[in-house]
Design a protein around this motif. Sequence first.
Motif, PDB file in Angstrom:
ATOM      1  N   ASN A  12       0.789  -1.029   0.069  1.00 47.77           N
ATOM      2  CA  ASN A  12       0.104  -0.023   0.157  1.00 47.77           C
ATOM      3  C   ASN A  12       0.930   1.215   0.053  1.00 47.77           C
ATOM      4  OD1 ASN A  12      -2.343  -1.743   0.109  1.00 47.77           O
ATOM      5  ND2 ASN A  12      -2.860  -1.236   2.304  1.00 47.77           N
ATOM      6  N   VAL A  13       2.065   1.143   0.796  1.00 42.48           N
ATOM      7  CA  VAL A  13       2.834   2.538   0.786  1.00 42.48           C
ATOM      8  C   VAL A  13       3.362   2.515  -0.618  1.00 42.48           C
ATOM      9  CG1 VAL A  13       5.221   3.283   1.761  1.00 42.48           C
ATOM     10  CG2 VAL A  13       3.291   2.275   3.426  1.00 42.48           C
ATOM     11  N   ALA A  14       3.808   1.517  -1.155  1.00 43.58           N
ATOM     12  CA  ALA A  14       4.611   1.521  -2.661  1.00 43.58           C
ATOM     13  C   ALA A  14       3.490   2.180  -3.387  1.00 43.58           C
ATOM     14  CB  ALA A  14       5.126   0.134  -2.973  1.00 43.58           C
ATOM     15  N   PHE A  15       2.259   1.694  -3.367  1.00 44.74           N
ATOM     16  CA  PHE A  15       1.268   1.991  -4.215  1.00 44.74           C
ATOM     17  C   PHE A  15       1.001   3.598  -4.260  1.00 44.74           C
ATOM     18  CE2 PHE A  15      -3.022   2.688  -5.891  1.00 44.74           C
ATOM     19  CZ  PHE A  15      -2.908   1.994  -7.207  1.00 44.74           C
ATOM     20  N   ARG A  16       0.711   4.164  -2.930  1.00 40.63           N
ATOM     21  CA  ARG A  16       0.573   5.536  -2.789  1.00 40.63           C
ATOM     22  C   ARG A  16       1.617   6.245  -3.327  1.00 40.63           C
ATOM     23  NH1 ARG A  16      -1.659   3.415   2.377  1.00 40.63           N
ATOM     24  NH2 ARG A  16       0.359   3.854   3.236  1.00 40.63           N
ATOM     25  N   ASN A  17       2.890   5.833  -3.046  1.00 38.83           N
ATOM     26  CA  ASN A  17       4.285   6.538  -3.642  1.00 38.83           C
ATOM     27  C   ASN A  17       4.518   6.402  -5.305  1.00 38.83           C
ATOM     28  OD1 ASN A  17       4.807   7.558  -1.019  1.00 38.83           O
ATOM     29  ND2 ASN A  17       5.735   5.724  -0.571  1.00 38.83           N
ATOM     30  N   SER A  18       3.388   5.740  -5.717  1.00 39.99           N
ATOM     31  CA  SER A  18       3.239   5.621  -7.267  1.00 39.99           C
ATOM     32  C   SER A  18       4.442   4.556  -7.589  1.00 39.99           C
ATOM     33  CB  SER A  18       3.379   7.022  -7.998  1.00 39.99           C
ATOM     34  OG  SER A  18       2.291   7.747  -8.029  1.00 39.99           O
ATOM     35  N   ASN A  19       4.763   3.652  -7.005  1.00 39.28           N
ATOM     36  CA  ASN A  19       5.890   2.731  -7.231  1.00 39.28           C
ATOM     37  C   ASN A  19       5.078   1.600  -7.459  1.00 39.28           C
ATOM     38  OD1 ASN A  19       7.940   1.073  -7.453  1.00 39.28           O
ATOM     39  ND2 ASN A  19       9.141   1.673  -5.654  1.00 39.28           N
ATOM     40  N   PHE A  20       4.535   1.367  -8.493  1.00 35.24           N
ATOM     41  CA  PHE A  20       3.487   0.196  -8.865  1.00 35.24           C
ATOM     42  C   PHE A  20       4.284  -1.135  -9.078  1.00 35.24           C
ATOM     43  CE2 PHE A  20       1.468   4.314 -10.773  1.00 35.24           C
ATOM     44  CZ  PHE A  20       0.477   4.535  -9.645  1.00 35.24           C
ATOM     45  N   SER A  21       5.430  -1.147  -9.536  1.00 28.90           N
ATOM     46  CA  SER A  21       6.035  -2.385  -9.687  1.00 28.90           C
ATOM     47  C   SER A  21       6.515  -2.863  -8.393  1.00 28.90           C
ATOM     48  CB  SER A  21       7.338  -1.996 -10.513  1.00 28.90           C
ATOM     49  OG  SER A  21       8.063  -3.017 -10.839  1.00 28.90           O
ATOM     50  N   SER A  22       6.710  -2.124  -7.555  1.00 25.12           N
ATOM     51  CA  SER A  22       7.116  -2.791  -6.076  1.00 25.12           C
ATOM     52  C   SER A  22       5.837  -3.360  -5.626  1.00 25.12           C
ATOM     53  CB  SER A  22       7.769  -1.715  -5.170  1.00 25.12           C
ATOM     54  OG  SER A  22       8.996  -1.786  -5.725  1.00 25.12           O
ATOM     55  N   ALA A  23       4.920  -2.231  -5.725  1.00 25.96           N
ATOM     56  CA  ALA A  23       3.388  -2.776  -5.048  1.00 25.96           C
ATOM     57  C   ALA A  23       3.003  -3.841  -5.357  1.00 25.96           C
ATOM     58  CB  ALA A  23       2.319  -1.518  -5.320  1.00 25.96           C
ATOM     59  N   ALA A  24       3.265  -4.319  -6.648  1.00 28.27           N
ATOM     60  CA  ALA A  24       2.734  -5.549  -7.585  1.00 28.27           C
ATOM     61  C   ALA A  24       3.477  -6.622  -6.886  1.00 28.27           C
ATOM     62  CB  ALA A  24       2.874  -5.571  -8.948  1.00 28.27           C
ATOM     63  N   GLU A  25       4.809  -6.454  -6.528  1.00 29.48           N
ATOM     64  CA  GLU A  25       5.696  -7.340  -5.936  1.00 29.48           C
ATOM     65  C   GLU A  25       5.306  -7.774  -4.574  1.00 29.48           C
ATOM     66  OE1 GLU A  25       9.910  -6.758  -6.375  1.00 29.48           O
ATOM     67  OE2 GLU A  25       9.448  -6.159  -8.331  1.00 29.48           O
ATOM     68  N   TYR A  26       5.024  -6.844  -3.732  1.00 25.14           N
ATOM     69  CA  TYR A  26       4.423  -6.973  -2.445  1.00 25.14           C
ATOM     70  C   TYR A  26       2.967  -7.814  -2.447  1.00 25.14           C
ATOM     71  CZ  TYR A  26       7.839  -4.035  -0.441  1.00 25.14           C
ATOM     72  OH  TYR A  26       8.821  -3.444   0.149  1.00 25.14           O
ATOM     73  N   TYR A  27       2.280  -7.392  -3.276  1.00 21.48           N
ATOM     74  CA  TYR A  27       0.727  -7.959  -3.257  1.00 21.48           C
ATOM     75  C   TYR A  27       1.087  -9.561  -3.635  1.00 21.48           C
ATOM     76  CZ  TYR A  27      -0.967  -3.285  -2.547  1.00 21.48           C
ATOM     77  OH  TYR A  27      -1.070  -1.993  -2.371  1.00 21.48           O
ATOM     78  N   GLY A  28       2.120  -9.665  -4.809  1.00 22.70           N
ATOM     79  CA  GLY A  28       2.432 -11.078  -5.058  1.00 22.70           C
ATOM     80  C   GLY A  28       2.811 -11.874  -3.912  1.00 22.70           C
ATOM     81  N   LYS A  29       3.761 -11.207  -3.085  1.00 21.53           N
ATOM     82  CA  LYS A  29       3.923 -11.948  -1.854  1.00 21.53           C
ATOM     83  C   LYS A  29       2.978 -12.161  -1.010  1.00 21.53           C
ATOM     84  CE  LYS A  29       8.560 -10.156  -1.721  1.00 21.53           C
ATOM     85  NZ  LYS A  29       9.548  -8.984  -0.950  1.00 21.53           N
TER      86      LYS A  29
END
Length: 117
Positions: A12-29
Amino acid sequence: MDTFETVKEQGNVAFRNSNFSSAAEYYGKCICLEPENPIGYSNRAMALIKLQKFSETIDTCQRGLGKLEDNEKDEPIRKKLLYRLHLAQESLNKFQVKTERLPVEVVDHLPPQFAQL
């Protein structure tokens, strides 16, 4: 040890910071930690939409929808997954290149206007 909630919050933090690639990885985890939890699929689908990975979004949404129970508790996440699935399908259709077949003619020699080619 990472829990679903801590990894989801990192996403969620990565998504809010527009780091969508990292967000997708975290959600994959998140999906790896709790594969039966549809929230990970829904969140990952939104990050994938932002990355314009529409085919992957469609797959993620369909997998998430398969994890839902037929009850009122799952209805909000069902609506999110269906909406994200719709967005991905519409976007994929918009970006697909439509090609038309051009007639092919067999010739023994080039017409004069193409002789220099």
